[in-house]
Scaffold this motif. Structure first.
Motif, PDB file in Angstrom:
ATOM      1  N   THR A 105     -32.390 -17.071   5.443  1.00  0.00           N
ATOM      2  CA  THR A 105     -32.699 -18.520   5.630  1.00  0.00           C
ATOM      3  C   THR A 105     -34.009 -18.755   4.854  1.00  0.00           C
ATOM      4  OG1 THR A 105     -31.299 -18.810   7.692  1.00  0.00           O
ATOM      5  CG2 THR A 105     -32.879 -20.470   7.299  1.00  0.00           C
ATOM      6  N   GLY A 106     -34.239 -19.838   4.106  1.00  0.00           N
ATOM      7  CA  GLY A 106     -35.337 -20.169   3.661  1.00  0.00           C
ATOM      8  C   GLY A 106     -35.698 -19.257   2.171  1.00  0.00           C
ATOM      9  N   SER A 107     -34.820 -18.488   1.571  1.00  0.00           N
ATOM     10  CA  SER A 107     -35.138 -17.665   0.513  1.00  0.00           C
ATOM     11  C   SER A 107     -34.623 -18.868  -0.759  1.00  0.00           C
ATOM     12  CB  SER A 107     -34.141 -16.486   0.541  1.00  0.00           C
ATOM     13  OG  SER A 107     -32.764 -16.676   0.541  1.00  0.00           O
ATOM     14  N   GLY A 108     -33.990 -19.775  -0.562  1.00  0.00           N
ATOM     15  CA  GLY A 108     -34.015 -20.647  -1.435  1.00  0.00           C
ATOM     16  C   GLY A 108     -32.505 -20.846  -2.069  1.00  0.00           C
ATOM     17  N   LYS A 109     -31.666 -20.247  -1.263  1.00  0.00           N
ATOM     18  CA  LYS A 109     -30.265 -20.500  -1.707  1.00  0.00           C
ATOM     19  C   LYS A 109     -29.637 -21.721  -1.969  1.00  0.00           C
ATOM     20  CE  LYS A 109     -28.457 -18.522   1.974  1.00  0.00           C
ATOM     21  NZ  LYS A 109     -29.889 -18.237   2.810  1.00  0.00           N
ATOM     22  N   THR A 110     -29.850 -22.415  -0.827  1.00  0.00           N
ATOM     23  CA  THR A 110     -28.860 -23.821  -0.977  1.00  0.00           C
ATOM     24  C   THR A 110     -29.757 -24.810  -1.976  1.00  0.00           C
ATOM     25  OG1 THR A 110     -28.558 -23.553   1.418  1.00  0.00           O
ATOM     26  CG2 THR A 110     -28.248 -25.660   0.769  1.00  0.00           C
ATOM     27  N   THR A 111     -31.275 -24.811  -1.776  1.00  0.00           N
ATOM     28  CA  THR A 111     -31.883 -25.648  -2.721  1.00  0.00           C
ATOM     29  C   THR A 111     -31.830 -25.336  -4.225  1.00  0.00           C
ATOM     30  OG1 THR A 111     -34.198 -24.720  -2.135  1.00  0.00           O
ATOM     31  CG2 THR A 111     -33.172 -26.667  -1.014  1.00  0.00           C
ATOM     32  N   GLN A 112     -31.862 -23.948  -4.456  1.00  0.00           N
ATOM     33  CA  GLN A 112     -32.108 -23.387  -5.879  1.00  0.00           C
ATOM     34  C   GLN A 112     -30.595 -23.173  -6.567  1.00  0.00           C
ATOM     35  OE1 GLN A 112     -35.131 -23.958  -7.021  1.00  0.00           O
ATOM     36  NE2 GLN A 112     -35.291 -24.760  -4.655  1.00  0.00           N
ATOM     37  N   ILE A 113     -29.787 -22.456  -6.161  1.00  0.00           N
ATOM     38  CA  ILE A 113     -28.662 -22.114  -6.798  1.00  0.00           C
ATOM     39  C   ILE A 113     -28.047 -23.233  -7.473  1.00  0.00           C
ATOM     40  CG2 ILE A 113     -26.499 -20.832  -6.662  1.00  0.00           C
ATOM     41  CD1 ILE A 113     -27.678 -18.725  -4.943  1.00  0.00           C
TER      42      ILE A 113
END
Ligand code: CDP
Ligand code: MG
Length: 684
Positions: A76-84
Motif C-alpha cells: 500500500t502506498g507504492s503507487g499502484k492505484t494512482t500511477q498504473i
C-alpha cells in the motif's frame, strides 16, 4: 504494567492513577521487515517520481503492453492505484477506450479520482473522473475512470461485453467483496467473448497489496504476477502475553502508554471495528487526554470510518498542531484503501466488523469477528511507511496463529439474492454453475434463488430459473431486491413518494447524528420527529421537515441531522424517482396516512419480520431466532406485537435495526404460502 491484569481501575481518572510503565516488557517482540529510504514532502510531480513504483515504470509499461491479463502486487502506498492507470494512458495503452479502475469503497474511488486529476492538472470529471452509486462525475472526455465495483457491475447489465473499456483494473482484489468476485467472472467472460468476436481486446489487471496469487493467476488463465518493490521500514511487532478479554480497554491502555513515552511527533493508528465504538473511544481518549499530568504532550484524536462526513475524513491526512500527537481511531478502511502519513505506531485489536451469513437460518448479520493473518500483516505494515515503526497486537501469538490465512470472500458469507438477480439479468445461462473464483455454497445459492422466488423475481420451470418481468424491473434499481420490490409495490398502496423517501434514507449512511457527549440535547431535538410507528416513519418525518424548510443547513445542525447525508438522500431519491418515471409508474403521495406506507413496507419486507413472544422477547418469523430491538430504535422501550426490521446486527445479542410496526395480517396477505409454511414449522 502487566497486560493480563489490566482493568478500568488502573486507568481512570488518569491524572491520579496513570502509572508509567513499559508496555514493551509485557509484549513479546517478533521479527522485522526490510529497510528503505525516507520520504520528504515535495511538489506533486516530484512526489510521483519519488514513488517506489516509478523505478519500475518502463518495465511495467513494457509488460502490461504485452499481456491480456496480469496480476500486480505491491505494498500500500507504492503507487499502484494512482500511477498504473496514468502509465497506461501516457504510453497510449488502451487509448481506444476508457481505462477503468474499480474500488470496493466509494470514498476511495472519489479521493483517488481527485488525486489523479490533480496530478494530471486536469479538472475532475474531464480526463479523470469517477462514478459511484448515485453520483457520476465523468464526461465524454473521461479516459481514466475510477468507479466502485458495484457500478461496473451495473454497467455490465447494460453491456455484458463492457465495450466502452479497453482496460479494466480490478483493484483491492484481496478484499473480495461480493461485487469484485462477481466482476472477476463477468470481466473474464467479456474478455473471452470479445476475443472470439474479434472486437477491441480487453486488458484485465488485478491489483492488490496482499493476496493468494496462485488462486488469482489460475483463475485468470495463468496470468503472470508482477511484484512491485515497496518501501518498507523495519517494524517491531509485540504480542500481548495474555489473551485480552476487552480489546477496547486494551487499546485504550496501549494508546496512553505510548502517549506517555513516545515523542509527540509519533502518531498512532488504532484499528477498531465500527462507528459507534470509534465515536465512544474518541470521546474517552479526549476526556482522558484533558486530564493528563503536566509535561505530557497534547493529543489530537480523530475518528475515521466510511460514513464519516468527507471533510472530517480528510482531517486525518493533515498534521496535528505542533506538539500534538495525532491518534487516529479507524475501521479497516485504513488497512489498504487509504494511506495516512506520520504513523509510527499501530495498535491492532485484531477485530473487524464484517458480514456473516448462515444459509440454514437465512440470517445475514454484521458481526464483530477476528481478522485474518493477511489483514493483520496489512495493519502492521501501516507503521512502517515512512520510517521504522512499532505494532502492538492486542492478542497473543498463539491467537494470531489461529487466525484464518486469508479473509474469507464475502460471497461465501452473505445473502446472494442481489448477486443471483444480477447474474440472471446478465443472461448467465445457469446461475448454479457460474464461474466464481471461490464458489459460494450450493445452500446459499439455493436460499437466494428461493428468496427471489418469494419476491416474484423468478419462476422455476423444470430445472431452469427464469427471470420474470417483475424481476427484470427489480434489477433496474441499484438496490437490494427486497427494496426494489417495495418500490414497485408502492403504487398499489398510493404511497410511492413516501416509499422513495424511506428507501433513499435507508440507502445512505445514517442521517441522524448522535454525538454521545450531547445525548440529552439530541433526545430533546429528536422528540418532535418520533413516531410510535417506528424508525421508518420517524425518518420520513425528519426528511419531510428538512424538505419543508428548504434543506436548511442551520436547521440540520440544530437538530443533530447529518446535512451532507441528507443532501445525498435527496439526490438518491430523485434518481430512484427517475427510474420509476422511466417505467411509467404512477407516483402518488399518501400524505398524512402512514398506514398505507407501513402496509407497503410489510408487503415488500415480509421476510424480515419478527413477533413478540408471550415472555416479552422477539423471534424472527423466518427462522425463529431470538432477536432484540436495538437501543438506537425509537421502539426500544415499546413492545409492538409485530415488526419488520431493516437489518440484524450481532454484537452481544442479535439486534434488529430500523423497525416498523406492522399488522400480522398484512404480512400474511403479502405471502400467504410462505407464512403458512413458517407457521407449520414453528409448531413442529
Ligand atoms: O495503490 P497504492 O496503495 O500502491 O498507492 P496509491 O494509492 O497509488 O498512492 C501512492 C501515494 O500517492 C500515496 O502514498 C500518497 O502519498 C499519495 N496519495 C495521496 O496523496 N492522496 C491520495 N488520495 C492517494 C494517494
Ligand atoms: Mg491502491
Amino acid at each position: 504494567m502487566v497486560y493480563g491484569t489490566m482493568s478500568q481501575d488502573s486507568y481512570l481518572p488518569p491524572a491520579k492513577k496513570f502509572k508509567p510503565g513499559t508496555p514493551q516488557s509485557s509484549y513479546i517482540r517478533k521479527g522485522a521487515m526490510q529497510l528503505g529510504p525516507r520520504k520528504h514532502p515535495v511538489p506533486i510531480e516530484q512526489q510521483r517520481r519519488n514513488l517506489p513504483i516509478y523505478q519500475a515504470r518502463a518495465q511495467i509499461i513494457g509488460q502490461l503492453r504485452q499481456l491480456d491479463s496480469a496480476i500486480v502486487i505491491g505494498e500500500t502506498g507504492s503507487g499502484k492505484t494512482t500511477q498504473i492507470p496514468q502509465y497506461l494512458y501516457e504510453a497510449s495503452i488502451g487509448r481506444q477506450g476508457v481505462i477503468a479502475i474499480t474500488q470496493p469503497r466509494r470514498v476511495a474511488a472519489i479521493s483517488l479520482a481527485s488525486r489523479v486529476s490533480e496530478e494530471r492538472k486536469a479538472e475532475l470529471g474531464k480526463l479523470v473522473g469517477y462514478t459511484v452509486r448515485f453520483e457520476d462525475v465523468t464526461s465524454e472526455e473521461t479516459k481514466v475512470k475510477f468507479l466502485t465495483d458495484g457500478m461496473l457491475l451495473r454497467e455490465a447489465i447494460g453491456d455484458p461485453l463492457l465495450r466502452r473499456y479497453s482496460v479494466i483494473i480490478l483493484d483491492e482484489a484481496h478484499e473480495r467483496t461480493v461485487h469484485t468476485d462477481v466482476l472477476f467472472g463477468v470481466v473474464k467472460m467479456a474478455q473471452k467473448k470479445r476475443k472470439e468476436l474479434g472486437k477491441l481486446p480487453l486488458k484485465v489487471i488485478i491489483m492488490s497489496a496482499t493476496m493468494d496469487v496462485d488462486l488469482f493467476s489460475e483463475y485468470f488463465n495463468g496470468a503472470p504476477v508482477l511484484y512491485l518493490e515497496g518501501r518498507q521500514h523495519p517494524i517491531q511487532i509485540f504480542y500481548t502475553k495474555q489473551s485480552q478479554s476487552d480489546y477496547l480497554q486494551a487499546a485504550l491502555v496501549t494508546v496512553f502508554q505510548i502517549h506517555q513515552e513516545a515523542p509527540s511527533s509519533h502518531d498512532i493508528l488504532v484499528f477498531l471495528t465500527g462507528q459507534e465504538e470509534i465515536e465512544a473511544m474518541t470521546k474517552t481518549c479526549r476526556d482522558i487526554a484533558k486530564h493528563l499530568p503536566d509535561g505530557c504532550s497534547q493529543m489530537t484524536v480523530m475518528p475515521l470510518y466510511a460514513s464519516l462526513p468527507h471533510s472530517q475524513q480528510f482531517r486525518v491526512f493533515q498534521n496535528a498542531p505542533k506538539d500534538h500527537r495525532k491518534v487516529i481511531l479507524s475501521t479497516n478502511i485504513a488497512e489498504t484503501s487509504i494511506t495516512i502519513t506520520g504513523i509510527k505506531y499501530v495498535v491492532d485489536t485484531g477485530m473487524v466488523k464484517a458480514k456473516k451469513y448462515n444459509p440454514d437460518s437465512g440470517l445475514e448479520v454484521l458481526a464483530v469477528q477476528k481478522i485474518s493473518k493477511a489483514q493483520a500483516w496489512q495493519r502492521t505494515g501501516r507503521a512502517g511507511r515512512e520510517d521504522s515503526g512499532i505494532c502492538y497486537r492486542l492478542y497473543t501469538e498463539d491467537e494470531f496463529e489461529k487466525f484464518e490465512k486469508m479473509t474469507i470472500p464475502e460471497i461465501q458469507r452473505c445473502n446472494l439474492a442481489s448477486v443471483m438477480l444480477q447474474l440472471l439479468v446478465l443472461r448467465v445461462p445457469n446461475v448454479f454453475t457460474f464461474d466464481f473464483m471461490s464458489k459460494p455454497s450450493p445452500d446459499s445459492i439455493r436460499a437466494a434463488v428461493d428468496q427471489l422466488d418469494l419476491l416474484g423475481a423468478i419462476e422455476r420451470r423444470e430445472d431452469q430459473v427464469i427471470l420474470t418481468p417483475l424481476g427484470r424491473k427489480m434489477a433496474s434499481f441499484p438496490l437490494e431486491p427486497r427494496f426494489s420490490k417495495t418500490i414497485l409495490l408502492s403504487p398499489k398502496f398510493h404511497c410511492t413518494e413516501e416509499i422513495l423517501t424511506i428507501v433513499a434514507l435507508l440507502s445512505v449512511d445514517s442521517v441522524l447524528h448522535n454525538p454521545p457527549a450531547k445525548r440529552d440535547e439530541v433526545q430533546a431535538a429528536r422528540k418532535k420527529f418520533i413516531s410510535s410507528e417506528g424508525d421508518h416513519i420517524t425518518l420520513l418525518n425528519v426528511y419531510r421537515a428538512f424538505k419543508s424548510l428548504g434543506k436548511n443547513k442551520e436547521w440540520c445542525r440544530e437538530n443533530f441531522i447529518n446535512g451532507r447525508n441528507m443532501m445525498l438522500v435527496s439526490e438518491v431519491r430523485s434518481q430512484l424517482r427517475d427510474i420509476c418515471i422511466k417505467m411509467s409508474m404512477p407516483i402518488e403521495s399518501s400524505r398524512t396516512d402512514t398506514r398505507n406506507i407501513r402496509q407497503c413496507l410489510a408487503h415488500g419486507l415480509f421476510m424480515n419480520a419478527a413477533e413478540l413472544q408471550p415472555d416479552g422477547t422477539y423471534t424472527t418469523v423466518e427462522t425463529h431466532q431470538p432477536v432484540a430491538i436495538h437501543p438506537s430504535s425509537v421502539l426500544f422501550h415499546c413492545k409492538p406485537a409485530c415488526v419488520i426490521y431493516n437489518e440484524l446486527l450481532h454484537t452481544s445479542k442479535c439486534y434488529m435495526r430500523d423497525l416498523c410496526v406492522v399488522d400480522a395480517d398484512w404480512l400474511f396477505e403479502a405471502a400467504p404460502e410462505y407464512f403458512r409454511r413458517k407457521l407449520k414449522s414453528s409448531k413442529n
